[in-house]
Scaffold this active site. Structure first.
Site, PDB file in Angstrom:
ATOM      1  N   LYS A  75       0.855  -1.183   0.000  1.00 17.06           N
ATOM      2  CA  LYS A  75       0.000   0.000   0.000  1.00 17.06           C
ATOM      3  C   LYS A  75       0.894   1.237   0.000  1.00 17.06           C
ATOM      4  O   LYS A  75       1.933   1.268   0.683  1.00 17.06           O
ATOM      5  CB  LYS A  75      -0.914  -0.029   1.222  1.00 17.06           C
ATOM      6  CG  LYS A  75      -1.950   1.087   1.271  1.00 17.06           C
ATOM      7  CD  LYS A  75      -2.860   0.892   2.478  1.00 17.06           C
ATOM      8  CE  LYS A  75      -3.888   1.993   2.625  1.00 17.06           C
ATOM      9  NZ  LYS A  75      -4.778   1.769   3.788  1.00 17.06           N
ATOM     10  N   SER A 150      -9.344   2.799   2.863  1.00 16.13           N
ATOM     11  CA  SER A 150      -8.272   3.430   2.124  1.00 16.13           C
ATOM     12  C   SER A 150      -7.415   2.461   1.318  1.00 16.13           C
ATOM     13  O   SER A 150      -6.590   2.893   0.508  1.00 16.13           O
ATOM     14  CB  SER A 150      -7.373   4.216   3.087  1.00 16.13           C
ATOM     15  OG  SER A 150      -6.744   3.366   4.029  1.00 16.13           O
ATOM     16  N   SER A 174     -10.331   0.324   6.826  1.00 15.39           N
ATOM     17  CA  SER A 174      -9.680   0.453   5.530  1.00 15.39           C
ATOM     18  C   SER A 174      -9.199  -0.842   4.901  1.00 15.39           C
ATOM     19  O   SER A 174      -8.759  -0.839   3.757  1.00 15.39           O
ATOM     20  CB  SER A 174      -8.494   1.425   5.632  1.00 15.39           C
ATOM     21  OG  SER A 174      -8.952   2.735   5.845  1.00 15.39           O
TER      22      SER A 174
END
Length: 474
Positions: A75, A150, A174
């Site tokens: 990520k 996210s 997330s």
């Protein structure tokens, strides 16, 4: 193996092919890169491409870990020495990490070939992935909709079968939100299960943790075996597992006491198709022999208010540290309007307000602990509305007042388990009439990922999802 079969394997399966010399790590990496080139122009999930880093890993020889040779994405919030990490922020568009985070190192030690970074909203602040810097990440099931956030880039890439597993993190939902939106499996581990160092002992006041999203339950479990455990800077540790998590996936969960609700924790009405899906899954659980009853915890405080204070204070610190590096005050050229507004609002609160928010989070945690004294698992919708449309949450709007009501309607039930530190997972068990995934969220007691992995393994056998592919698929 024909490359067209790549998407049929989970990460454990791909690693086994490499181990048996049926295919090479270089061939798997080339396939992942080819799939990125084919699919990513449509979904915009891989925003930093450092193929040369992965190629050097493979050329040097990968560690003999459980995922040796499997392509992987970090990520775009975590650090990998020598690679660009933007955190979705314009001000960091050229930032290159000078060291590797503990979790990233554990991914490397597991044998993963890290070929890029997946999209995140700016600093991971939104449940949709639409940063000003990189643009929107689109849902593989319908390009007009968000992939969630996210960890939206990770979930979109896995759903589109660019790769079978990818790094994700969860400070308020997330991992689970994009897993639900994209129809993949995502488990948020117990607080302190996986490391956050060396730069942080905890994230967002202990709310945040890192793990993965995946197409299979066993990938998630095997990965947790590979990466969990404290580090020298850990302020506290999670309860140790009784046995490897990988062994839990095939174990009989027994007769669980499962509570469920098809309502928002605020009492608001939710999407009727989602409510119906929750009730259908509750019925399936009863057919599987579990004791199922309809009831829900009563929250002792408002999770949204807690998140606003805790996350706002952390955002303000991020802005301050970047300003110190820049040697000047931040402007709207550097940060999105929402980021600056969150930081400015935090500046108006006091240390006492922060401690009050921590106390409210504890009260929520205590209420949940009491609730779980009389049940083993709690089922509720991961999201209370279908995946948002692109542009519905606008972090660059001059008027940001639209955001809070959407968050309350969309994902009211995820953040409470960040506050309690309990494990919670989103399982892709339903789709609506428009073809969008509807994840079901299951939570368990603090430290009890084992029960969730057993239940997820049972549900994966009953309602297999791996071969349900989105229209945008490699």
């Amino acid at each position: 193996m024909a490359f067209r079969e790549y998407g049929n394997y989970d990460a454990v399966g791909l690693a086994e092919l490499v181990r048996n010399k049926d295919i090479t790590a270089k061939e798997l990496l080339d396939e992942a890169i080819a799939r990125t080139a084919k699919v990513d122009p449509q979904i915009n999930a891989v925003v930093v491409k450092h193929y040369d880093h992965a190629e050097r890993q493979v050329a040097r020889g990968l560690p003999d870990g459980p995922f040796s040779g499997v392509p992987f994405l970090l990520k775009d919030l975590d650090l990998l020495e020598g690679t660009r990490t933007t955190s979705g922020a314009s001000v960091l568009k050229d930032f290159v990490a000078d060291h590797t985070g503990t979790l990233s190192q554990r991914f490397l030690d597991a044998g993963l070939a890290i070929f890029g970074k997946s999209a995140s909203p700016e600093f991971g602040l939104m449940p949709t992935t639409e940063s000003r810097l990189h643009g929107p990440t689109r849902n593989p099931w319908n390009l007009a909709h968000s992939s969630g956030g996210s960890s939206g880039g990770a979930a979109a890439a896995v759903a589109a079968r660019i790769l079978p597993v990818a790094h994700a993190s969860d400070g308020g939902g997330s991992i689970r939100i994009p897993a639900s939106a994209c129809g993949v499996f995502g488990l948020k581990p117990t607080r302190a299960r996986n490391p956050l160092g060396p730069d942080r002992g905890e994230g967002w006041g202990g709310f945040s943790c890192g793990h993965v999203v995946s197409i299979s339950v066993r990938d998630s479990a095997v990965m947790m075996d590979a990466i969990h455990g404290p580090e020298p800077s850990s302020p506290y540790v999670a309860p140790p597992p009784q046995r490897p998590f990988a062994q839990e996936v095939s174990r009989d969960p027994g007769k669980l006491r499962i509570a469920f609700t098809d309502k928002s924790p605020y009492g608001d009405a939710i999407d009727p198709e989602i409510a119906a899906a929750v009730r259908e899954i509750a019925g399936l659980l009863a057919e599987l022999g579990h004791h199922v009853e309809e009831r829900a915890p009563v929250l002792a405080a408002d999770p949204a208010a807690v998140m606003a204070t805790i996350v706002g204070a952390n955002t303000a610190l991020t802005v301050r540290l970047i300003e110190q590096r820049l040697g000047r005050a931040a402007t709207q050229n550097d940060f999105e309007r929402l980021t600056l507004a969150s930081a400015h609002n935090a500046a108006k609160t006091s240390a006492t307000d922060y401690v009050a928010a921590q106390l409210a989070a504890f009260q929520i945690s205590r209420a949940l602990a009491t609730f779980f004294e009389s049940c083993d698992v709690f089922l509720c919708p991961t999201l209370c509305a279908p995946p948002l449309r692109i542009g519905e949450l606008d972090t660059m709007s001059e008027d940001l007042s639209h955001i809070a009501p959407i968050l309350r309607r969309y994902m009211p039930g995820t953040s409470m388990f960040n506050m309690s530190g309990q494990p919670a997972m989103s399982v892709p068990l339903a789709w609506n009439k428009a073809g969008l995934p509807l994840g079901m969220m299951f939570s368990a007691r603090f430290g009890d990922e084992a029960t969730l992995f057993r239940l997820a393994g049972q549900l994966e056998q009953q309602r297999p999802w791996r071969n349900i592919l989105p229209p945008v698929c490699a």
